[in-house]
Design a protein around this motif. Structure first.
Motif, PDB file in Angstrom:
ATOM      1  N   GLY A 121       0.832  -1.205   0.000  1.00 14.12           N
ATOM      2  CA  GLY A 121       0.000   0.000   0.000  1.00 14.12           C
ATOM      3  C   GLY A 121       0.861   1.246   0.000  1.00 14.12           C
ATOM      4  O   GLY A 121       2.078   1.168   0.168  1.00 14.12           O
ATOM      5  N   PRO A 122       0.240   2.425  -0.193  1.00 18.45           N
ATOM      6  CA  PRO A 122       1.009   3.670  -0.191  1.00 18.45           C
ATOM      7  C   PRO A 122       1.705   3.936   1.145  1.00 18.45           C
ATOM      8  O   PRO A 122       2.826   4.432   1.162  1.00 18.45           O
ATOM      9  CB  PRO A 122      -0.044   4.739  -0.488  1.00 18.45           C
ATOM     10  CG  PRO A 122      -1.352   4.097  -0.315  1.00 18.45           C
ATOM     11  CD  PRO A 122      -1.169   2.650  -0.520  1.00 18.45           C
ATOM     12  N   TRP A 123       1.068   3.577   2.249  1.00 13.08           N
ATOM     13  CA  TRP A 123       1.688   3.837   3.554  1.00 13.08           C
ATOM     14  C   TRP A 123       2.966   3.040   3.716  1.00 13.08           C
ATOM     15  O   TRP A 123       3.999   3.566   4.106  1.00 13.08           O
ATOM     16  CB  TRP A 123       0.717   3.482   4.691  1.00 13.08           C
ATOM     17  CG  TRP A 123      -0.140   4.629   5.061  1.00 13.08           C
ATOM     18  CD1 TRP A 123      -1.325   4.961   4.488  1.00 13.08           C
ATOM     19  CD2 TRP A 123       0.145   5.627   6.036  1.00 13.08           C
ATOM     20  NE1 TRP A 123      -1.800   6.104   5.068  1.00 13.08           N
ATOM     21  CE2 TRP A 123      -0.934   6.535   6.024  1.00 13.08           C
ATOM     22  CE3 TRP A 123       1.196   5.842   6.934  1.00 13.08           C
ATOM     23  CZ2 TRP A 123      -0.989   7.636   6.858  1.00 13.08           C
ATOM     24  CZ3 TRP A 123       1.143   6.934   7.767  1.00 13.08           C
ATOM     25  CH2 TRP A 123       0.069   7.822   7.731  1.00 13.08           C
ATOM     26  N   LEU A 124       2.872   1.747   3.401  1.00 11.75           N
ATOM     27  CA  LEU A 124       4.042   0.898   3.575  1.00 11.75           C
ATOM     28  C   LEU A 124       5.164   1.356   2.639  1.00 11.75           C
ATOM     29  O   LEU A 124       6.320   1.516   3.052  1.00 11.75           O
ATOM     30  CB  LEU A 124       3.661  -0.569   3.298  1.00 11.75           C
ATOM     31  CG  LEU A 124       4.731  -1.587   3.687  1.00 11.75           C
ATOM     32  CD1 LEU A 124       5.109  -1.436   5.149  1.00 11.75           C
ATOM     33  CD2 LEU A 124       4.252  -2.997   3.419  1.00 11.75           C
ATOM     34  N   ALA A 125       4.803   1.611   1.362  1.00  9.05           N
ATOM     35  CA  ALA A 125       5.827   2.023   0.400  1.00  9.05           C
ATOM     36  C   ALA A 125       6.471   3.339   0.834  1.00  9.05           C
ATOM     37  O   ALA A 125       7.704   3.481   0.821  1.00  9.05           O
ATOM     38  CB  ALA A 125       5.207   2.172  -0.992  1.00  9.05           C
ATOM     39  N   GLY A 126       5.646   4.301   1.233  1.00  9.39           N
ATOM     40  CA  GLY A 126       6.165   5.621   1.608  1.00  9.39           C
ATOM     41  C   GLY A 126       7.053   5.579   2.829  1.00  9.39           C
ATOM     42  O   GLY A 126       8.172   6.104   2.821  1.00  9.39           O
ATOM     43  N   THR A 127       6.562   4.918   3.903  1.00  7.72           N
ATOM     44  CA  THR A 127       7.360   4.916   5.128  1.00  7.72           C
ATOM     45  C   THR A 127       8.611   4.060   4.967  1.00  7.72           C
ATOM     46  O   THR A 127       9.660   4.391   5.514  1.00  7.72           O
ATOM     47  CB  THR A 127       6.540   4.405   6.324  1.00  7.72           C
ATOM     48  OG1 THR A 127       5.891   3.199   5.954  1.00  7.72           O
ATOM     49  CG2 THR A 127       5.505   5.417   6.747  1.00  7.72           C
ATOM     50  N   MET A 128       8.504   2.975   4.190  1.00  3.63           N
ATOM     51  CA  MET A 128       9.698   2.158   3.944  1.00  3.63           C
ATOM     52  C   MET A 128      10.756   2.973   3.214  1.00  3.63           C
ATOM     53  O   MET A 128      11.940   2.960   3.581  1.00  3.63           O
ATOM     54  CB  MET A 128       9.345   0.930   3.095  1.00  3.63           C
ATOM     55  CG  MET A 128       8.634  -0.156   3.837  1.00  3.63           C
ATOM     56  SD  MET A 128       9.777  -1.181   4.733  1.00  3.63           S
ATOM     57  CE  MET A 128      10.158  -2.362   3.457  1.00  3.63           C
ATOM     58  N   ALA A 129      10.321   3.691   2.161  1.00 10.27           N
ATOM     59  CA  ALA A 129      11.285   4.470   1.379  1.00 10.27           C
ATOM     60  C   ALA A 129      11.948   5.527   2.253  1.00 10.27           C
ATOM     61  O   ALA A 129      13.179   5.629   2.314  1.00 10.27           O
ATOM     62  CB  ALA A 129      10.597   5.125   0.186  1.00 10.27           C
ATOM     63  N   LEU A 130      11.134   6.303   2.977  1.00 13.55           N
ATOM     64  CA  LEU A 130      11.701   7.356   3.824  1.00 13.55           C
ATOM     65  C   LEU A 130      12.547   6.752   4.943  1.00 13.55           C
ATOM     66  O   LEU A 130      13.627   7.258   5.278  1.00 13.55           O
ATOM     67  CB  LEU A 130      10.572   8.225   4.408  1.00 13.55           C
ATOM     68  CG  LEU A 130      10.985   9.403   5.274  1.00 13.55           C
ATOM     69  CD1 LEU A 130      11.945  10.318   4.533  1.00 13.55           C
ATOM     70  CD2 LEU A 130       9.774  10.205   5.714  1.00 13.55           C
ATOM     71  N   GLY A 131      12.057   5.646   5.532  1.00 10.21           N
ATOM     72  CA  GLY A 131      12.784   5.009   6.620  1.00 10.21           C
ATOM     73  C   GLY A 131      14.127   4.456   6.168  1.00 10.21           C
ATOM     74  O   GLY A 131      15.158   4.722   6.792  1.00 10.21           O
ATOM     75  N   LEU A 132      14.138   3.727   5.054  1.00 10.32           N
ATOM     76  CA  LEU A 132      15.392   3.130   4.599  1.00 10.32           C
ATOM     77  C   LEU A 132      16.377   4.198   4.110  1.00 10.32           C
ATOM     78  O   LEU A 132      17.589   4.053   4.260  1.00 10.32           O
ATOM     79  CB  LEU A 132      15.122   2.110   3.488  1.00 10.32           C
ATOM     80  CG  LEU A 132      14.334   0.873   3.922  1.00 10.32           C
ATOM     81  CD1 LEU A 132      14.161  -0.082   2.766  1.00 10.32           C
ATOM     82  CD2 LEU A 132      15.035   0.163   5.069  1.00 10.32           C
ATOM     83  N   TYR A 133      15.836   5.273   3.523  1.00 13.51           N
ATOM     84  CA  TYR A 133      16.683   6.384   3.089  1.00 13.51           C
ATOM     85  C   TYR A 133      17.388   7.006   4.292  1.00 13.51           C
ATOM     86  O   TYR A 133      18.611   7.160   4.310  1.00 13.51           O
ATOM     87  CB  TYR A 133      15.794   7.410   2.380  1.00 13.51           C
ATOM     88  CG  TYR A 133      16.446   8.719   1.986  1.00 13.51           C
ATOM     89  CD1 TYR A 133      17.234   8.795   0.847  1.00 13.51           C
ATOM     90  CD2 TYR A 133      16.235   9.869   2.730  1.00 13.51           C
ATOM     91  CE1 TYR A 133      17.797  10.001   0.464  1.00 13.51           C
ATOM     92  CE2 TYR A 133      16.789  11.069   2.351  1.00 13.51           C
ATOM     93  CZ  TYR A 133      17.574  11.132   1.220  1.00 13.51           C
ATOM     94  OH  TYR A 133      18.135  12.322   0.845  1.00 13.51           O
ATOM     95  N   THR A 134      16.610   7.334   5.341  1.00 13.45           N
ATOM     96  CA  THR A 134      17.199   7.971   6.514  1.00 13.45           C
ATOM     97  C   THR A 134      18.075   6.996   7.288  1.00 13.45           C
ATOM     98  O   THR A 134      19.028   7.418   7.953  1.00 13.45           O
ATOM     99  CB  THR A 134      16.092   8.527   7.423  1.00 13.45           C
ATOM    100  OG1 THR A 134      15.135   9.195   6.613  1.00 13.45           O
ATOM    101  CG2 THR A 134      16.642   9.513   8.422  1.00 13.45           C
TER     102      THR A 134
END
Lengths: 268, 219
Positions: B85-98
């Motif tokens: 879902g958008p939540w998982l994709a978004g938080t994963m991307a931001l989380g793994l980036y940071t």
């Protein structure tokens, strides 16, 4: 794994002009980053001078201006400008832009991108420059004043040449951020690498002859940025170490930016 | 000025829900970032060569790729059967980036403790675990807090990219845009959304600054 590495999912990369198309898009991003950086350095210098001025009437507003712009999300600034820049500005930009500029820069939409990137980035650069200027020993400014140099002369001859040299590594680091940030302008429907990627990805096997999966397209885009920015990060690290060896002083890093944190941790 | 208050009065629920969604995005991503970042930092300081190399590759890749590219990879890149879902994709991307930045921060925090101190602790007869617990970690914790705070500020700003990209999560920026479209008051709706972001980022800056002063180690 098959999903990722199956050869027929990578075939598009070697078909026709696909790769060339992505590189063309990336060049727009790089050009935009360089233009925005050049403008930000000029505007940022003025802001930094205002920020370090003695008069509170100049210092206060400059500080607020800088803090507001660098604490807003860049994408927010870009979206607002794309909605609010008057059409007449865009038209006069389109009329006055030199014809030898790349195609993506001929469209008035790029104006919001240039202005937005400069507003945000000049505030960041101003903070970096302020840190560089203030890292100088007070004695430098006092000696210049004692020699009878007026403000502008002491700035031009004594303070800026030393202070600005100290901010070179941080500026190169900021160029990495700027480089990454240029992908955001795809939201303003400017034709750059992200848009080119989406266009490639929307290509059906029926028309293109091969399948073009979005995952593989953006992995390639990511790899391009990774290579480019890795080079820049090596450069800024080298410069930082060299500069510290020369002056023995560590310039305070600007807060709230990931790539400034990177510079700080990389050289320790 | 009248329209400004009017927009806020009529659309306060939208702005508030956007504000809290932004907070939630940042909070979830931060948890992911700290967990993954700690693991990668452990890889980076591990005495095993190939673990170090994996950590290094992770850090260099995720730091140098634009967040938007990561979001696209996570959102479009997975097979539809997984249904990200958008939540998982978004938080994963931001989380793994940071996480890549957090890993480097933690690593440099460990190395900030002088080798002499570790040798001294070991020669006093402390075990490796005691040295870590009583000598290294308390000090590295202090050096790590200010850069971590800076990364949270960067995360607050980066979280707006999630809402603005194809994911369409109604965060603060998105609600500002929706209100702007509904009321045709672009300046007023963006002004209130901007205020929301400034409240978050400037508060975080002030907290970081005061912590930095309180935790400063005089060496």
């Amino acid at each position: 794994m098959d999903y990722l590495f199956a050869p027929d999912r990578w075939e598009w990369l070697f078909m026709g002009n696909s790769f060339r198309f992505l590189i063309d898009g990336l060049l727009v991003n790089i050009e935009l980053a360089l233009i925005a950086m050049a403008l930000s350095l000029a505007v940022g210098l003025l802001l930094a001078l205002a920020r370090t001025a003695k008069k509170p009437m100049i210092k206060g507003p400059a500080g607020i201006w800088i803090d507001v712009w660098r604490n807003l999300p860049l994408i927010f600034i870009l979206l607002y400008l794309s909605l609010s820049i008057p059409g007449s500005w865009k038209e006069s930009y389109q009329d006055s832009v030199p014809s030898w500029f790349p195609e993506a820069f001929q469209n008035g939409r790029i104006l919001a991108a240039i202005v937005g990137l400069t507003l945000y980035n000049s505030a960041v650069i101003a903070e970096i420059m302020r840190a560089g200027i203030q890292s100088l020993e007070r004695g430098q400014g006092e000696a210049a004043a004692a020699l009878g140099l007026p403000y502008w002369k002491s700035m031009r001859l004594i303070i800026l040449p030393q202070g600005l040299r100290r901010m070179v590594p941080a500026t190169v680091s900021q160029l990495i951020t700027l480089n990454k940030d240029t992908t955001l302008i795809s939201i303003l429907s400017i034709q750059e690498v992200m848009r080119h990627g989406r266009i490639l990805g929307s290509c059906l096997p029926f028309t293109c002859g091969v399948e073009v999966p979005l995952l593989q397209v953006f992995l390639v885009v990511g790899a391009m940025f990774a290579l480019l920015n890795y080079g820049l990060s090596r450069l800024s690290k080298r410069l930082e170490i060299k500069q510290r060896e020369a002056t023995g002083i560590e310039v305070e890093k600007v807060t709230g930016l990931e790539d400034q944190v990177r510079l700080e941790t990389d050289t320790k | 000025m009248g329209e400004f208050w009017e927009v806020l009065r009529q659309h306060l629920p939208e702005f508030l829900s956007g504000f809290f969604i932004t907070c939630r995005l940042v909070a979830i991503s931060f948890v992911i970032a700290v967990v993954v970042g700690t693991i990668i930092a452990a890889f980076r300081v591990a005495p095993v060569k190939w673990l170090q190399r994996i950590g290094g590759i992770y850090v260099e890749t995720f730091r140098n790729i634009p967040l938007l590219v990561l979001i696209f990879i996570f959102y479009f890149g997975f097979p539809e059967t997984l249904n990200i879902g958008p939540w998982l994709a978004g938080t994963m991307a931001l989380g793994l980036y940071t996480a890549a930045y957090i890993a480097e921060t933690l690593r440099s925090g460990v190395f900030a403790v002088g080798k002499g101190q570790i040798d001294a602790a070991l020669s006093l007869g402390l075990t490796y675990r005691e040295t870590l617990q009583k000598i290294i970690l308390p000090q590295s914790f202090r050096t790590v807090i200010p850069p971590l705070g800076n990364l949270i500020i960067a995360m607050i700003k980066n979280s707006a990219i999630i809402g603005a990209s194809a994911l369409a999560i109604p965060d603060l920026l998105k609600s500002g845009r929706i209100v702007a479209a509904q009321t045709a008051q672009t300046l007023a709706s963006f002004f209130w959304a901007a205020l929301g972001y400034l409240i978050l980022t400037i508060t975080a800056t002030l907290v970081v600054r005061s912590l930095e002063k309180r935790l400063a180690i005089r060496r």
